[in-house]
Design a protein around this motif. Structure first.
Motif, PDB file in Angstrom:
ATOM      1  N   GLU A   8       0.670  -1.235   0.537  1.00 54.30           N
ATOM      2  CA  GLU A   8       0.393   0.097  -0.068  1.00 54.30           C
ATOM      3  C   GLU A   8       0.593   0.980   0.456  1.00 54.30           C
ATOM      4  O   GLU A   8       1.769   1.156   0.747  1.00 54.30           O
ATOM      5  CB  GLU A   8      -1.194  -0.052   0.960  1.00 54.30           C
ATOM      6  N   VAL A   9       0.651   2.138  -1.009  1.00 55.51           N
ATOM      7  CA  VAL A   9       1.184   4.042  -0.773  1.00 55.51           C
ATOM      8  C   VAL A   9       0.613   4.376  -0.531  1.00 55.51           C
ATOM      9  O   VAL A   9      -0.428   4.540  -0.436  1.00 55.51           O
ATOM     10  CB  VAL A   9       1.145   3.770  -2.462  1.00 55.51           C
ATOM     11  N   ALA A  10       1.383   5.032   0.595  1.00 59.92           N
ATOM     12  CA  ALA A  10       1.285   5.623   2.043  1.00 59.92           C
ATOM     13  C   ALA A  10       0.871   7.079   1.313  1.00 59.92           C
ATOM     14  O   ALA A  10      -0.025   7.856   1.474  1.00 59.92           O
ATOM     15  CB  ALA A  10       2.443   5.684   2.914  1.00 59.92           C
ATOM     16  N   ASP A  11       2.046   8.022   0.813  1.00 56.62           N
ATOM     17  CA  ASP A  11       2.066   9.168  -0.070  1.00 56.62           C
ATOM     18  C   ASP A  11       3.093   8.995  -1.604  1.00 56.62           C
ATOM     19  O   ASP A  11       3.723   8.245  -1.480  1.00 56.62           O
ATOM     20  CB  ASP A  11       2.762   9.976   1.045  1.00 56.62           C
ATOM     21  N   ILE A  12       2.998  10.331  -1.988  1.00 51.36           N
ATOM     22  CA  ILE A  12       4.068   9.879  -2.496  1.00 51.36           C
ATOM     23  C   ILE A  12       4.707  11.502  -2.941  1.00 51.36           C
ATOM     24  O   ILE A  12       4.157  12.828  -2.194  1.00 51.36           O
ATOM     25  CB  ILE A  12       2.744  10.803  -4.347  1.00 51.36           C
ATOM     26  N   GLY A  57       9.054  10.442  -6.003  1.00 54.07           N
ATOM     27  CA  GLY A  57       9.173   8.788  -5.057  1.00 54.07           C
ATOM     28  C   GLY A  57       7.881   8.690  -4.397  1.00 54.07           C
ATOM     29  O   GLY A  57       6.927   9.650  -4.301  1.00 54.07           O
ATOM     30  N   ILE A  58       7.857   7.591  -4.108  1.00 56.70           N
ATOM     31  CA  ILE A  58       6.989   7.340  -3.440  1.00 56.70           C
ATOM     32  C   ILE A  58       6.796   6.691  -1.763  1.00 56.70           C
ATOM     33  O   ILE A  58       8.055   6.087  -1.495  1.00 56.70           O
ATOM     34  CB  ILE A  58       5.572   6.383  -4.112  1.00 56.70           C
ATOM     35  N   ARG A  59       6.381   6.621  -0.562  1.00 54.75           N
ATOM     36  CA  ARG A  59       6.698   6.339   0.694  1.00 54.75           C
ATOM     37  C   ARG A  59       5.385   5.289   0.835  1.00 54.75           C
ATOM     38  O   ARG A  59       4.108   5.592   0.383  1.00 54.75           O
ATOM     39  CB  ARG A  59       6.307   7.182   1.396  1.00 54.75           C
ATOM     40  N   ARG A 117       8.861   2.939   3.581  1.00 55.33           N
ATOM     41  CA  ARG A 117       9.894   2.729   2.208  1.00 55.33           C
ATOM     42  C   ARG A 117       9.742   3.898   1.857  1.00 55.33           C
ATOM     43  O   ARG A 117       8.746   3.832   1.340  1.00 55.33           O
ATOM     44  CB  ARG A 117      10.409   1.234   2.042  1.00 55.33           C
ATOM     45  N   ALA A 118      10.902   4.142   1.360  1.00 55.97           N
ATOM     46  CA  ALA A 118      10.259   5.107   0.451  1.00 55.97           C
ATOM     47  C   ALA A 118      10.829   4.255  -0.804  1.00 55.97           C
ATOM     48  O   ALA A 118      12.426   4.274  -0.777  1.00 55.97           O
ATOM     49  CB  ALA A 118      11.434   5.793   0.630  1.00 55.97           C
TER      50      ALA A 118
END
Length: 419
Positions: free
Chosen positions: A132-136, A145-147, A152-153
């Motif tokens: 699951e991506v928490a944020d960009i 990138g994404i967090r 993890r980034a």
């Protein structure tokens, strides 16, 4: 190689992954928060997957309800014929049915998903499930990138947000993409469920629950203004009405729901004029002249509908047919041509096929699907403020916008190499 991240493993996300990996200039990774890819795609078209519509290009645009002009580059860049060839090449034979709807020959949406998954594997696309991506991450108006939810980034050169909308939330469509868009400074237009059943005020629909009607004409009006009218099939439910005619009609009245009194009228015998229907009823009445009225309509309607028609007609159910007056008969004819009910609302996102509204397309470059707010950030599919009627058009939007986004990424990579 340009590192490209795709958020969302649905229709648009999987297609984008294939297009990007085929380019040979992109290292592609897909992040999907579910345990498998294509969960919503699996249930589309009642599990058969209406992949596109084989109509001419002009009809594609006419079938889009929100911002059709925005799709000019996308629809011409990757047409419905291109989409059909794409899936045939993936080893999924297709067929065209009534209304130019295109389905896999097998009638199994799983074949569409498997075709895309197999191609992703062949092209060495890295797929991260339960990720699951928490944020960009946006720095100085550029995607970096994404967090992930675990902290993890992941750095990358470009990102395609293909998270879908709010509809069928059990499949993971919980509006994450709108949140990511806002992080980049985007506006999200008003959201509403679309291609969704309608709730009506009248209690008699509960008595008709489960009854499907074919070859009827449905019209929805606000006062004297006609908002929608079409011919086809519909279904009564315990709360109101559903079926193909109703689902398509819902996308024409989203903005009016709650603001205006909307009346839905069903012409139960659209092939007959009022005069022809009157002659038909006269003939049936002559054959049943000594029977009770309630027992005279068996040739006109399914059994479940007859008590409702009798009740609404105002004619006593045990009145002998030969005693029915001309005025009563004309009232019955009018009812058959105008079975009317009051629309009180839309069903919720859990029953909606798509979401109306989304990322404001004025802030997206239509020829590339790139954000005007953040370089290297792209959007595809339902997360955008784009929606169409039923018939495969919404999936065509997914395929076309995914293709256009990837072409934008490739063009940016080539420009970077030149500079």
């Amino acid at each position: 190689m340009k590192r490209v991240l795709i958020i969302g493993g649905g229709a648009a996300g999987m297609a984008a992954a294939v297009f990007a990996a085929r380019s040979g200039v992109c290292q592609v990774e897909v992040f999907e928060k579910n345990e498998k890819l294509g969960k919503k795609l699996f249930i589309t078209g009642k599990g058969r997957c209406n992949v596109t519509n084989a109509c001419d290009t002009e009809e594609l645009f006419l079938s889009v309800r929100s911002n059709p002009k925005f799709l000019y580059s996308a629809f011409y860049g990757f047409t419905n014929q291109d989409a059909m060839q794409f899936f045939e090449d993936l080893g999924v034979p297709l067929k065209v049915e009534r209304g130019n709807r295109v389905f896999p020959v097998s009638d199994h949406s799983s074949d569409i998903i498997r075709g895309l998954e197999n191609e992703m594997k062949r092209l060495n696309v890295r797929t991260h499930l339960r990720a699951e991506v928490a944020d960009i991450i946006i720095e100085e108006t550029r995607f970096r990138g994404i967090r992930l939810k675990d902290g993890r980034a992941v750095d990358a050169d470009a990102c395609v947000i293909a998270t879908g909308g709010f509809s069928y939330q059990a499949t993971g469509s919980t509006g994450d993409g709108y949140r990511f868009a806002k992080t980049a400074g985007h506006q999200v237009t008003k959201l509403a469920p679309s291609i969704v059943p309608l709730e009506v005020k009248e209690d008699y629909v509960k008595r008709l629950q489960g009854l499907s009607l074919k070859n009827v004409q449905v019209t929805i009006r606000s006062g004297k203004k006609e908002l929608y009218s079409d011919f086809g099939e519909m279904l009564f439910t315990h709360y109101g009405v559903s079926g193909p005619l109703i689902l398509s009609g819902s996308s024409y009245i989203t903005n009016q729901i709650g603001n205006e009194i909307l009346m839905l009228s069903i012409d139960l015998k659209p092939a007959l004029s009022i005069e022809q229907l009157d002659h038909r009823i006269l003939r049936d009445f002559e054959e049943n002249r000594n029977r009770d009225f309630k027992n005279s309509l068996g040739k006109l309607f399914p059994a479940k509908l007859i008590p409702v028609i009798v009740s609404l007609s105002g004619i006593p159910e045990e009145k002998k047919v030969h005693e029915i007056s001309r005025e009563e008969r004309q009232q019955l004819v009018w009812l058959i041509k105008h079975l009317t009910m009051t629309v009180t609302g839309l069903r919720g996102y859990q029953e909606a096929i798509i979401t109306r509204g989304g990322v404001n397309v004025k802030e997206i470059i239509p020829s590339t699907m790139e954000s005007r707010k953040a370089q290297g950030l792209y959007f595809a599919g339902e997360v955008l403020d784009l929606d169409a009627v039923t018939g495969g058009f919404n999936l065509q939007i997914a395929w076309s916008t995914a293709y256009t986004a990837v072409q934008g990424i490739i063009a940016a990579a080539q420009d970077a190499q030149v500079s």
